[in-house]
Design a protein around this motif. Structure first.
Motif, PDB file in Angstrom:
ATOM      1  N   SER A 121       3.078  -5.418  -2.306  1.00  0.00           N
ATOM      2  CA  SER A 121       4.333  -6.219  -1.595  1.00  0.00           C
ATOM      3  C   SER A 121       4.784  -5.109  -0.497  1.00  0.00           C
ATOM      4  N   GLU A 122       4.643  -3.965  -0.576  1.00  0.00           N
ATOM      5  CA  GLU A 122       5.104  -3.076   0.564  1.00  0.00           C
ATOM      6  C   GLU A 122       4.581  -3.457   1.961  1.00  0.00           C
ATOM      7  N   ARG A 175       3.979  -6.938   2.939  1.00  0.00           N
ATOM      8  CA  ARG A 175       3.913  -8.317   3.114  1.00  0.00           C
ATOM      9  C   ARG A 175       4.571  -8.709   4.343  1.00  0.00           C
ATOM     10  N   ASP A 176       5.140  -7.822   5.079  1.00  0.00           N
ATOM     11  CA  ASP A 176       5.759  -8.246   6.301  1.00  0.00           C
ATOM     12  C   ASP A 176       4.563  -8.095   7.552  1.00  0.00           C
ATOM     13  N   MET A 177       3.475  -7.236   7.060  1.00  0.00           N
ATOM     14  CA  MET A 177       2.149  -7.247   8.019  1.00  0.00           C
ATOM     15  C   MET A 177       1.253  -8.382   7.699  1.00  0.00           C
ATOM     16  N   ALA A 219       1.497 -11.645   6.749  1.00  0.00           N
ATOM     17  CA  ALA A 219       1.508 -13.029   7.142  1.00  0.00           C
ATOM     18  C   ALA A 219       1.015 -13.268   8.832  1.00  0.00           C
ATOM     19  N   HIS A 269       1.789   1.021   9.768  1.00  0.00           N
ATOM     20  CA  HIS A 269       2.947   0.452   8.996  1.00  0.00           C
ATOM     21  C   HIS A 269       3.255   1.401   7.928  1.00  0.00           C
TER      22      HIS A 269
END
Length: 116
Positions: A53-54, A56-58, A60, A81
């Motif tokens: 989950s750390e 998740r911004d990357m 998508a 990241h």
């Protein structure tokens, strides 16, 4: 068959991104040696699914790319990241220390409560 399952189920867990990507690359290389190479797209998906989950911004934006990322490009993005996450964690820790220090000052009587 076992190597493909290992690649499908691999998770980063508590490993660094470098350690995780190395483990993925070892499995992919072993598959290539037995004439079952893994495409860059599939390798990217295995990595993204195992990150946690750390990241998740990357995930998508990488999934929606029209062009394929090489393993080296993916490695560089994820390492960057990871460094960003560490900086943000360090900044958050510094804020907590500052907040705790402020609370201690007020409890020492330097700031008087006007309630009688």
């Amino acid at each position: 068959m076992q190597l493909k399952e290992d690649l499908t189920l691999i998770q980063r867990g508590s490993r660094t991104v470098s350690e995780f990507l190395h483990a993925v690359k070892v499995i992919a290389d072993e598959l290539s040696l037995i004439d079952a190479p893994v495409s860059d797209d599939d390798l990217t998906l295995y990595v993204l699914n195992g990150l946690g989950s750390e990241f998740r911004d990357m995930v998508a934006p990488i999934r929606t790319r029209e062009t394929t990322l090489s393993f080296a490009e993916l490695h560089d993005l994820l390492i960057g990241h990871e460094h960003y996450i560490k900086r943000m964690d360090n900044n958050a820790s510094a804020l907590v220390v500052t907040a705790n220090s402020s609370q201690r000052k007020s409890s020492n009587g330097r700031f008087k409560n006007n309630k009688s």
